[in-house]
Write an enzyme that holds these catalytic residues in place. Structure first.
Site, PDB file in Angstrom:
ATOM      1  N   ASP B  66      35.621  45.722  39.081  1.00 44.88           N
ATOM      2  CA  ASP B  66      36.536  46.816  38.784  1.00 44.88           C
ATOM      3  C   ASP B  66      37.297  47.192  40.050  1.00 44.88           C
ATOM      4  OD1 ASP B  66      37.629  48.921  37.292  1.00 44.88           O
ATOM      5  OD2 ASP B  66      36.223  50.303  38.233  1.00 44.88           O
ATOM      6  N   THR B  99      43.207  48.591  36.924  1.00 45.46           N
ATOM      7  CA  THR B  99      43.171  49.098  38.291  1.00 45.46           C
ATOM      8  C   THR B  99      43.370  47.986  39.314  1.00 45.46           C
ATOM      9  OG1 THR B  99      40.778  48.947  38.141  1.00 45.46           O
ATOM     10  CG2 THR B  99      41.748  51.095  37.832  1.00 45.46           C
ATOM     11  N   THR B 100      42.987  46.776  38.968  1.00 47.22           N
ATOM     12  CA  THR B 100      43.237  45.664  39.875  1.00 47.22           C
ATOM     13  C   THR B 100      44.701  45.262  39.777  1.00 47.22           C
ATOM     14  OG1 THR B 100      41.044  44.915  39.277  1.00 47.22           O
ATOM     15  CG2 THR B 100      42.343  43.453  40.624  1.00 47.22           C
ATOM     16  N   ASP B 401      35.897  51.439  31.114  1.00 46.50           N
ATOM     17  CA  ASP B 401      37.232  50.847  31.000  1.00 46.50           C
ATOM     18  C   ASP B 401      37.597  50.631  29.541  1.00 46.50           C
ATOM     19  OD1 ASP B 401      37.357  50.891  33.672  1.00 46.50           O
ATOM     20  OD2 ASP B 401      37.639  48.746  33.966  1.00 46.50           O
TER      21      ASP B 401
END
Lengths: 527, 533
Positions: B66, B99-100, B401
């Site tokens: 994550d 988020t990446t 997520d």
């Protein structure tokens, strides 16, 4: 015989030329530091804190940058001070004032080098400043009489102020917000009534203005989430335990049942307190301190909405907008002023629940909710919006308006130049220098935008030679443009404050001919 | 006059940018630092992305995929690099997933900016063009998206499993995806259909078992043992539950107290009084028919003593103690009851009802489950299991997520293809748009378009495919109008990604683009780092 020990050890003294040099250099260094943030295409700075947490701030606001600097040079401190004063007085133009003062000193340095006495320079500067101010006074536009025009002036000013900030992309949206908020104040400059709440999430465009007051707190458990015609008691009192606050006080008993009795008595005391509060005939109770479980339940049973832990700022503002006062004793219900509002309800902003007080007594009050991607963005947005609000509220009082984009500086420079030609004697050099310093502002704006400043300024000067010209720098298209068409306006009050305080600061620094640094106070070695 | 000037193409001479050395250096240093951060998480993008092992200062070890977690734990100091960490946090709170992606896009944009700056383009010009490009990009994405209904569970499942596929727990995506969908849908309030408060979904982690054993509990789960003395109940049917905020222990005053004992008989009397006091309380509780007690934690005194436990056991009352104060709201909402702060207020109408409260042994510990709650509030609990702490934590993050993905869909009911399809399509359309723009703007928008190709490139690289072949073929397909072609990582080729059920919420993609652009613009505009107090 020379007296060589007037001062203490480690105290130092710098005289004459050296002292003046030191102050010039310090002041100019400060001016150069913030110079690049000037104008719509100015750059930002990262402020990295050396304290714990190493927090990072990204800003474009001159006052914020200067406020947080470590400064040792006394002259530099003077500049920081004028920027602070500018911030307090009018809210905007904090960078301009420092840049102008810096430029004035830069010019003064040359004159001093040419062996002109500082006092002569000062009197020249004074004449020039007076003349420049008159020039502006002749050119101001005042639309106070026409409400529509005036509102559009305000919009223009707000947009101009915001265009140099992070909000520039959504400046119309925020200008509208700011104007609406300020118009609600109806002429008062009490910005306290405008509350700004920052909530991360969403984008800047999602920010909105809401009438009334929003408190970022939760309603207690089991209590009504919506109250109409609320009577609000704002208080600052202990609602966890009322205990004897004398150190060492203790109860001595000889049996368990006595302890239980005392415990019961304590509970009873709290119950009485709650009943006294309820005797005010309220249906909403806001406390600055904690409300513990027991009183919370009592309130819930009585159907009263109780809000605990409202921060200090929060309750003061709440008291102001609801027209109540902050109570801490409850023995005389008649003498306590109770706040009122039409509706209290829980609303959701983003993911958080907040409490909204609408239809408050103090009709001016409103809340601006800022949304944005991160805390950096929000903090900077708040600073920018604050600037805009300050300027607007000043303009509402003093409705004189000027064009922006370097136009006022050009007008002043022209008039000051004329004055220089008429003035006999050495002073005219100083007056001429003043005019050059004024030109530095449009030059910096152009430079920051990556434009060819020499070319633009000369074009601008030629334009201004004509009577009634409204030309200024149009940074967006990178050329000379008509400021009245582009709708770039500034408040007269801001410009006047920039001019006068920059001149004063320059004068003050120029007068210095000796710097005495006192010996630092010794810290006693206690170890 | 100004209007005519603005419409003319700009001459490059007036926008050239000459700055002094120091400012250039600072900007350069900022960009390099921020890119270093982006490179660090790049390899964890996509279903075949790698994980990172982070060993924190306290010696704790975290294995995760994550982006937000990795960046959060990396203690970066450089201010610009910190901004990238903030960026990933912002994406986490806005969309919860991607988020990446957002950091990788920002890294690629910065790389292009470096190039543009070296051509002498003014940073504010770049910044403004990027903003325009991002607004346009959002339009393009919105045009590509497919509307979805909340009743369409299949689509919701698909998007949740797309998010889960890139995680350590990907093999369990068939289990976790429907679970996430169920959890979110069960807390949607019909009165406010666009709002989901994820705080209404409680995740309880319990070591032991495998991720397979993860379950959705319609009710409450406490990761606590039942407190009981010998003979006390551990299972109560038809329970009446009270949430109390006082303690069942000997009285204690707020003022410091001391009991003076003068002689032996007094001691006896005190003991007896203590017993009577507690017995009195328990009798009052019992009188309302209550048989389960949840006691709020107090730092001032013990929730229960041995003595009170003994009596409670005799009265057949099940006790759970040390409930945190901030959990009380969730519990009362779920049980549809009111907290009780004083024994005097203990009344039957404040109790909650449930069919069954029981203590269950799980792994090496025990948990308490409350099920069959009458008039249950809109909350739900997910019990996550895992064979070790690392898996357990990662499973929780992945589930979070997935929950966010479903939440996004509830808020904004549009789906978009995954697998790099939207990015390559954006890149194509913006590239075409750049050609009709004049001056520096066109140049900057083209760079923006190129930067977006980083996502398919990285996806294929991480999957061990040849990135150049894949990206060029992808471009080719999109040019032919197959806007939903994307990289099928499992098959290692390009297919219609919608048919492969790889979908994600529109909100994730749009917020990734806008947030990344906003952050890059901010970094670009910085020309100095000032050390302050």
């Amino acid at each position: 015989m020379a007296i060589d020990r007037i001062f203490k050890d480690e105290a130092s003294e710098e005289k004459g030329e050296r002292a003046r040099m030191a102050s010039f250099v310090g002041a100019m260094a400060i001016a150069d530091l913030v110079k690049t943030t000037l104008g719509p295409k100015g750059m930002d700075k990262i402020l990295q804190s050396t304290g714990r947490g190493q927090s990072v701030t990204v800003t474009n606001d001159g006052a914020t940058i200067l406020k947080s600097l470590h400064i040792d040079n006394p002259a530099a401190k003077v500049l920081v001070d004028i920027s602070k004063v500018q911030d307090d007085e009018v809210g905007d133009g904090t960078t301009s004032v420092v840049v102008l003062a810096g430029e004035l000193l830069r010019e003064a340095e040359k004159l001093v080098a040419a062996k002109i006495h500082p006092m002569t320079i000062i009197s020249g500067f004074r004449m020039a400043a007076e003349c420049a101010r008159d020039a502006l006074l002749h050119k101001v536009v005042d639309n106070k009489a026409d409400a529509e025009e005036f509102k559009s002036d305000l919009m223009k000013i707000a947009m101009t102020t915001l265009s140099s900030k992070i909000l520039s992309q959504d400046k119309e949206h925020f200008a509208q917000l700011a104007v609406d908020a300020v118009m609600r104040l109806k002429g008062s400059t009490n910005l306290e009534a405008i509350q700004i709440i920052k909530k991360p999430g969403g984008s800047l465009k999602d920010s909105f203005l809401d009438e009334g007051f929003i408190l970022d707190k939760k309603i207690g458990l089991g209590q009504p989430k919506r109250i109409e015609d609320a009577k609000i008691l704002v208080a600052n009192t202990a609602m966890d335990t009322d205990k004897v606050k004398i150190y060492g006080a203790r109860v001595r008993v000889d049996s368990m049942s006595k302890v239980a009795e005392i415990e019961g008595a304590e509970k009873e005391k709290m119950r009485e307190k709650v009943q006294k509060i309820m005797a005010h005939g309220i249906n909403c109770f806001v406390n600055r301190q904690l409300i513990y479980n027991f009183p919370e339940e009592l309130f819930a049973d009585a159907g009263i909405l109780a809000i605990e832990h409202a921060d200090f700022d929060g309750i003061e503002r709440l008291a102001l907008v609801t027209g109540g006062e902050i109570a801490s004793t409850f023995d005389n219900p008649e003498s306590v002023k109770i706040g009122r509002c039409k509706l209290i309800e829980e609303i959701m902003i983003g993911e958080d629940k907040l409490i909204h007080f609408s239809g408050v007594e103090f009709g001016h009050a409103c809340t601006i909710v800022l949304r944005g991607a991160s805390h950096h963005v929000l903090d900077e947005a708040e600073r920018s919006l604050h600037d805009a609000l300050c300027v607007l509220s000043q303009t509402v009082n003093d409705s004189r308006v000027l064009f922006g984009g370097g136009w006022p500086e050009m007008v002043m420079a022209k008039e000051v130049d004329e004055l220089a030609k008429k003035t006999p004697g050495k002073k005219s050099h100083a007056i001429e220098a003043f005019s050059r310093a004024l030109l530095a502002i449009p030059t910096t704006i152009a430079d920051n935008a990556g434009l060819d400043s020499a070319e633009l300024i000369s074009q601008l000067r030629a334009e201004h030679h004509k009577e009634g010209c409204t030309a200024g720098i149009d940074v967006i298209s990178g050329s000379v443009g008509d400021m009245s068409q582009l709708g770039i306006s500034e408040s007269f009050k801001v410009k006047q404050a920039v001019l006068l305080s920059a001149t004063e600061a320059a004068e003050m620094i120029l007068r210095v001919d000796e710097i005495i640094t006192c010996a630092p106070r010794r810290r006693e070695d206690r170890m | 006059m100004a209007a005519t000037v603005a419409s003319q193409p700009r001459s490059s001479k007036t926008e050239s940018y000459i700055d002094n050395k120091r400012k250039e250096d600072i900007r350069h240093a900022n960009i390099v630092a921020a890119r270093a951060v982006a490179d660090a998480v790049r390899t964890s993008l996509g279903p075949k992305g790698m994980d990172k092992m982070i060993s924190t200062a306290s010696g704790e070890i975290i294995i995760t995929n994550d982006g937000a977690t990795i960046l959060n734990k990396m203690e970066v100091l450089q201010p610009a690099a910190k901004m990238l960490v903030e960026l990933s946090k912002a994406q986490d709170s806005a969309a919860g997933d991607g988020t990446t992606t957002v950091v990788v896009i920002a890294g690629a944009l910065l790389k292009q900016c470096l190039l543009l700056l070296s051509h002498g383009i003014h940073p504010t010009v770049i910044s403004d063009s990027l903003h325009k490009a991002s607004v346009k990009a959002v339009d393009v994405l919105t045009a590509m998206s497919v509307p979805v209904e909340l009743s369409d569970r299949d689509s919701l499942n698909k998007s949740a499993s797309t998010s889960l596929n890139s995680k350590v727990v990907s093999q369990y995506s068939t289990l976790l995806a429907p679970l996430a969908v169920d959890a979110v849908l069960s807390v949607v309030d019909p009165a406010k259909p666009n709002m989901v408060d994820l705080r209404d979904v409680k995740i309880v982690k319990k070591l032991g078992g495998t991720v397979d054993d993860t379950e959705l509990v319609k009710g409450l789960v406490f990761d606590k043992k039942v407190r009981h003395a010998a003979g006390g109940p551990t299972r109560v049917e038809n329970s009446k539950i009270a949430v109390i905020q006082f303690q069942i222990s000997p009285p204690k005053t707020d003022i410091e107290q001391s009991i003076l004992v003068n002689d032996y008989t007094q001691m006896d009397r005190i003991l007896k009084e203590e017993r009577n006091y507690i017995l009195g309380m328990i009798k009052k509780i019992k009188a309302t028919g209550c048989n389960v007690l949840l006691i709020q934690k107090s730092i001032l005194r013990d929730a229960v003593t041995d003595l009170s436990l003994h009596y409670l056991a005799k009265a057949k009352i099940l006790v759970i103690k040390d409930v945190e104060r901030d959990e009380i709201e969730f519990i009362t909402k779920t049980l549809n009851c009111l907290p009780i702060a004083n024994i005097e207020h203990f009344r039957a109408e404040k109790l909650g009802y449930a069919d069954l409260v029981e203590e269950v042994s799980l792994g090496d510990g025990k948990i308490v489950k409350i099920t069959g709650i009458k008039d249950m509030g809109r909350t739900t609990t997910v019990l996550v299991r895992g064979s070790n702490q690392l898996v357990l934590d990662e499973a929780e993050r992945s589930l979070h997520d997935a929950l966010c993905v479903v939440r996004c869909l509830v808020g904004k009911r549009f789906l978009i293809a995954g697998g790099g399809a939207p990015e390559i399509e954006l890149s194509r359309q913006l590239g075409a748009w750049a050609k009709v723009l004049h001056g520096m703007e066109g140049y900057c928008v083209r760079s923006f378009a190129e930067a977006l190709e980083v996502i398919p490139y990285t996806l294929s690289e991480n999957a061990g495919l040849n990135p150049i072949t894949i990206v060029t073929e992808l471009r080719n397909r999109h040019a032919q109008g197959e806007i939903n072609s994307g990289i099928n990582v499992r098959k290692g080729q390009i297919t219609n990604i919608l048919e492969e059920n790889v979908v994600q919420p529109l909100l994730v993609s749009t917020s990734a683009i806008t947030l990344a652009t906003e952050c890059v613009r901010m970094i670009l505009k910085i020309d100095d780092i000032v050390t302050v107090r």
